[in-house]
Scaffold this motif. Structure first.
Motif, mmCIF file in Angstrom:
data_model
loop_
_atom_site.group_PDB
_atom_site.id
_atom_site.type_symbol
_atom_site.label_atom_id
_atom_site.label_comp_id
_atom_site.label_asym_id
_atom_site.label_seq_id
_atom_site.Cartn_x
_atom_site.Cartn_y
_atom_site.Cartn_z
ATOM 1 N N ALA A 1 45.811 28.571 23.718
ATOM 2 C CA ALA A 1 44.599 27.836 24.126
ATOM 3 C C ALA A 1 45.005 26.712 25.067
ATOM 4 O O ALA A 1 44.806 25.540 24.779
ATOM 5 N N VAL A 2 45.574 27.101 26.206
ATOM 6 C CA VAL A 2 46.114 26.112 27.150
ATOM 7 C C VAL A 2 45.249 25.976 28.405
ATOM 8 O O VAL A 2 45.677 25.407 29.405
ATOM 9 N N GLY A 3 44.029 26.469 28.347
ATOM 10 C CA GLY A 3 43.145 26.348 29.498
ATOM 11 C C GLY A 3 42.712 27.700 30.037
ATOM 12 O O GLY A 3 43.054 28.749 29.497
ATOM 13 N N ARG A 4 41.982 27.658 31.136
ATOM 14 C CA ARG A 4 41.439 28.863 31.737
ATOM 15 C C ARG A 4 41.644 28.824 33.249
ATOM 16 O O ARG A 4 41.819 27.756 33.835
ATOM 17 N N ARG A 5 41.606 30.004 33.868
ATOM 18 C CA ARG A 5 41.773 30.116 35.316
ATOM 19 C C ARG A 5 40.546 30.777 35.922
ATOM 20 O O ARG A 5 39.852 31.584 35.280
ATOM 21 N N ALA A 6 40.262 30.421 37.160
ATOM 22 C CA ALA A 6 39.132 31.026 37.861
ATOM 23 C C ALA A 6 39.326 32.536 37.956
ATOM 24 O O ALA A 6 40.429 33.025 38.228
ATOM 25 N N TYR A 7 38.251 33.279 37.716
ATOM 26 C CA TYR A 7 38.328 34.737 37.732
ATOM 27 C C TYR A 7 37.586 35.287 38.943
ATOM 28 O O TYR A 7 36.355 35.282 38.999
ATOM 29 N N THR A 8 38.351 35.752 39.909
ATOM 30 C CA THR A 8 37.763 36.351 41.113
ATOM 31 C C THR A 8 38.336 37.739 41.381
ATOM 32 O O THR A 8 38.147 38.293 42.464
ATOM 33 N N ASP A 9 39.012 38.320 40.382
ATOM 34 C CA ASP A 9 39.642 39.623 40.546
ATOM 35 C C ASP A 9 38.620 40.679 40.966
ATOM 36 O O ASP A 9 37.537 40.783 40.377
ATOM 37 N N GLY A 10 38.967 41.444 41.971
ATOM 38 C CA GLY A 10 38.128 42.554 42.400
ATOM 39 C C GLY A 10 37.017 42.192 43.356
ATOM 40 O O GLY A 10 36.344 43.080 43.894
ATOM 41 N N LEU A 11 36.780 40.906 43.592
ATOM 42 C CA LEU A 11 35.682 40.508 44.464
ATOM 43 C C LEU A 11 35.945 40.804 45.934
ATOM 44 O O LEU A 11 35.005 40.860 46.734
ATOM 45 N N ASN A 12 37.213 40.984 46.286
ATOM 46 C CA ASN A 12 37.582 41.243 47.680
ATOM 47 C C ASN A 12 37.029 40.141 48.596
ATOM 48 O O ASN A 12 36.343 40.396 49.590
ATOM 49 N N LEU A 13 37.346 38.900 48.238
ATOM 50 C CA LEU A 13 36.817 37.745 48.971
ATOM 51 C C LEU A 13 37.221 37.753 50.436
ATOM 52 O O LEU A 13 36.482 37.267 51.298
ATOM 53 N N GLN A 14 38.392 38.321 50.710
ATOM 54 C CA GLN A 14 38.889 38.337 52.093
ATOM 55 C C GLN A 14 37.955 39.101 53.019
ATOM 56 O O GLN A 14 37.788 38.733 54.187
ATOM 57 N N ALA A 15 37.343 40.153 52.500
ATOM 58 C CA ALA A 15 36.451 40.961 53.333
ATOM 59 C C ALA A 15 35.245 40.164 53.809
ATOM 60 O O ALA A 15 34.694 40.420 54.882
ATOM 61 N N ALA A 16 34.840 39.192 52.995
ATOM 62 C CA ALA A 16 33.700 38.340 53.378
ATOM 63 C C ALA A 16 34.170 37.090 54.107
ATOM 64 O O ALA A 16 33.336 36.311 54.589
ATOM 65 N N GLY A 17 35.484 36.879 54.171
ATOM 66 C CA GLY A 17 36.019 35.704 54.854
ATOM 67 C C GLY A 17 35.974 34.434 54.027
ATOM 68 O O GLY A 17 36.034 33.320 54.569
ATOM 69 N N ILE A 18 35.927 34.571 52.693
ATOM 70 C CA ILE A 18 35.792 33.411 51.811
ATOM 71 C C ILE A 18 37.159 32.794 51.530
ATOM 72 O O ILE A 18 38.112 33.494 51.176
ATOM 73 N N GLN A 19 37.241 31.494 51.664
ATOM 74 C CA GLN A 19 38.500 30.777 51.455
ATOM 75 C C GLN A 19 38.636 30.330 49.996
ATOM 76 O O GLN A 19 37.660 29.969 49.349
ATOM 77 N N THR A 20 39.889 30.344 49.517
ATOM 78 C CA THR A 20 40.184 29.853 48.174
ATOM 79 C C THR A 20 41.285 28.805 48.247
ATOM 80 O O THR A 20 42.047 28.744 49.215
ATOM 81 N N ALA A 21 41.372 27.976 47.199
ATOM 82 C CA ALA A 21 42.415 26.962 47.124
ATOM 83 C C ALA A 21 43.667 27.568 46.495
ATOM 84 O O ALA A 21 43.663 28.714 46.038
ATOM 85 N N LYS A 22 44.740 26.781 46.441
ATOM 86 C CA LYS A 22 46.000 27.272 45.885
ATOM 87 C C LYS A 22 45.885 27.635 44.409
ATOM 88 O O LYS A 22 46.596 28.492 43.910
ATOM 89 N N ASN A 23 44.974 26.957 43.700
ATOM 90 C CA ASN A 23 44.793 27.252 42.276
ATOM 91 C C ASN A 23 43.894 28.461 42.026
ATOM 92 O O ASN A 23 43.548 28.768 40.878
ATOM 93 N N GLY A 24 43.491 29.134 43.096
ATOM 94 C CA GLY A 24 42.675 30.332 42.967
ATOM 95 C C GLY A 24 41.185 30.081 42.945
ATOM 96 O O GLY A 24 40.384 31.026 42.986
ATOM 97 N N LYS A 25 40.772 28.826 42.896
ATOM 98 C CA LYS A 25 39.350 28.517 42.875
ATOM 99 C C LYS A 25 38.758 28.625 44.276
ATOM 100 O O LYS A 25 39.443 28.426 45.277
ATOM 101 N N ILE A 26 37.481 28.941 44.326
ATOM 102 C CA ILE A 26 36.783 29.082 45.599
ATOM 103 C C ILE A 26 36.418 27.697 46.134
ATOM 104 O O ILE A 26 35.920 26.845 45.401
ATOM 105 N N THR A 27 36.666 27.492 47.390
ATOM 106 C CA THR A 27 36.387 26.212 48.029
ATOM 107 C C THR A 27 34.917 26.147 48.449
ATOM 108 O O THR A 27 34.403 27.056 49.095
ATOM 109 N N VAL A 28 34.237 25.062 48.050
ATOM 110 C CA VAL A 28 32.833 24.874 48.421
ATOM 111 C C VAL A 28 32.621 23.456 48.941
ATOM 112 O O VAL A 28 33.426 22.562 48.699
#
Length: 468
Positions: free
Chosen positions: A271-298
């Motif tokens: 129980a050491v925390g959680r990570r952003a889950y974007t597996d399978g979204l293929n964010l690159q195809a839409a041109g969406i940027q993410t941060a180093k920690n895997g979270k989506i930048t908004v």
């Protein structure tokens, strides 16, 4: 076109389903995409709701064991039906997911079950479990895919003996022992569940305090409460490895003095925390940027760098809380509609559903000291509360932090009975910029747990408590 929408929401957790409903209320044609067979995401299925169900069940059992006699209730011998303990949790989850299905139909939201994957910024391919595919076209997308449990080096989660919170909610039998890595919110809540029903529980926490992101005094008070449940607390300890032995797990760690130690238990819960889950979204195809920690930048409007695509909840920065995601869901839908909603992240309350409960909003004492902000603290113990004495819930306190110049409320920190509900008044007070004096002049029902707030404000302003 049949699969053409105004807004497509990816993920049906609290942020996602709220965003979909609000968008539909605003007149948009909406679809929601969910990877799993049931709606509700982590919170409804394997997080907030089932955990609170087990917390309540375990607290009832614990009260029957240790408190009923003092109330004049003689039960004779009691026992725990662990199967029913788990089944009731499942029934609560089923009721909630059924409610979400109803809300989708009521709001005319089309539901797609499958994995969503962008092909570009206006198209999403949804692949169902049977491999059938549908391509959705939409003017706007809201990504609300949530998070997954994370781990630490040396600890590989196998979901058998080295488990996450998800598996801990559906164990096949009551464990005799459990080691929990992490003394944050998830760790202490699940420790409470199992310790109350007789499991020998040990928490190993890297820092020197429980719930380390909250006010330090809350963590210290919680330590006392958990020790009353005979939970073994190993603070300031660094886990190095966890191994599945077949029918047990062994955890090796360095204690506060840096000496190597090991402990064996039926299960090791990570129980050491959680990570952003974007597996399978293929964010690159839409041109969406993410941060180093895997979270989506908004940006401040919750837009990604692709203007028609928004992201909310655990996949972006900020506390990973269901109510934070809900507020962002409404915010995103209303922003798409051209409205100008308001969201103050400083006023997102944090809650821990142990007993006594822990809740807080605003700045901690540690934060105010670090920022050199002058403040006065008012602290009132539940031991002095008539309502708490009546219910035998006298552990804990209310602490308010107030600016001495104008009486501005800077922070409120509660550990005590129904703190999760009592904190709502303080969220509203700070949001509406009420002063300590205005809180004192408000009428509180007697006897209530909330009265402790009034006395804390009286103490902070130098007037002294007047209630019991």
């Amino acid at each position: 076109m049949e699969n053409q929408y105004d807004v497509v929401v990816i993920g049906s957790g609290p942020g996602g389903y709220v965003a979909a409903i609000r968008a539909s209320q605003l007149g948009y044609r909406v679809a929601i995409v969910e990877k799993y067979s049931t709606l509700g995401g982590t919170c409804t299925n394997v997080g907030c709701i089932p955990a609170k169900s087990l917390l309540d069940s375990s607290e009832h059992y614990h009260q029957a064991e240790v408190q009923f006699k003092a109330h004049g209730i003689n039960t004779g011998g009691i026992s725990l039906d662990f199967g029913q303990f788990i089944r009731r949790k499942g029934e609560v989850v089923a009721q909630n997911t059924a409610g979400l299905v109803y809300l989708m139909k009521k709001n005319k939201i089309q539901v797609y079950h499958g994995v969503g994957s962008f092909t570009d910024a206006t198209h999403l391919k949804v692949t169902a479990a049977d491999k059938t595919e549908a391509v959705l076209t939409s003017r706007y997308f809201i990504i609300a895919t949530g998070s997954k449990p994370s781990t630490i080096p040396g600890v590989a989660i196998d979901k058998k003996r080295i488990i996450t919170s998800t598996e801990s909610l559906s164990l096949p039998e009551k464990p005799a022992s459990m080691v929990i890595i992490g003394g944050g919110v998830i760790g202490v809540e699940l420790a409470s569940v199992y310790a109350r029903i007789g499991t020998s529980v040990t928490i190993i926490e890297y820092t020197d305090n429980l719930i380390p992101t909250m006010d330090r005094e809350l963590g210290k008070a919680l330590q006392k409460s958990l020790r009353q449940l005979k939970i073994n607390l190993l603070l300031g300890s660094k886990v190095q490895s966890a191994v599945n032995n077949g029918d047990t797990a062994t955890v090796k760690f360095l204690d506060q003095q840096g000496a190597p130690q090991e402990i064996k238990a039926d299960y090791c819960l990570v129980a050491v925390g959680r990570r952003a889950y974007t597996d399978g979204l293929n964010l690159q195809a839409a041109g969406i940027q993410t941060a180093k920690n895997g979270k989506i930048t908004v940006n401040e409007k919750l837009q990604t760098n692709v203007p028609n695509i928004y992201a909310i909840g655990d996949v972006i920065d900020g506390p990973m809380l269901a109510h934070k995601a809900e507020e962002e869901g409404v915010f995103a839908a209303e922003t798409i509609h051209g409205l100008h909603p308001h969201l103050n992240y400083a006023l997102v309350p944090g809650v821990v559903y142990t007993w006594p409960e822990v809740a807080a909003v605003g700045a901690t004492e540690e934060q105010l000291k670090a920022q050199n902000v002058e403040y006065k603290a008012g602290k009132f113990p539940y031991m002095a509360s008539a309502r708490a004495r009546a219910s035998m819930d006298t552990d804990g306190f209310v602490k308010v932090l107030v600016s001495p110049k104008y009486g501005e409320i800077l922070g409120v920190h509660i550990i005590g009975p129904r703190a999760a509900d009592v904190i709502a008044q303080s969220v509203l007070a700070i949001e509406q910029e009420m002063t300590a004096e205005e809180m004192i002049r408000s009428c509180y029902a007697h006897p209530t747990y909330a009265e402790a707030l009034k006395d804390a404000y009286l103490i902070a302003t130098g007037q002294g408590a007047i209630n019991i």
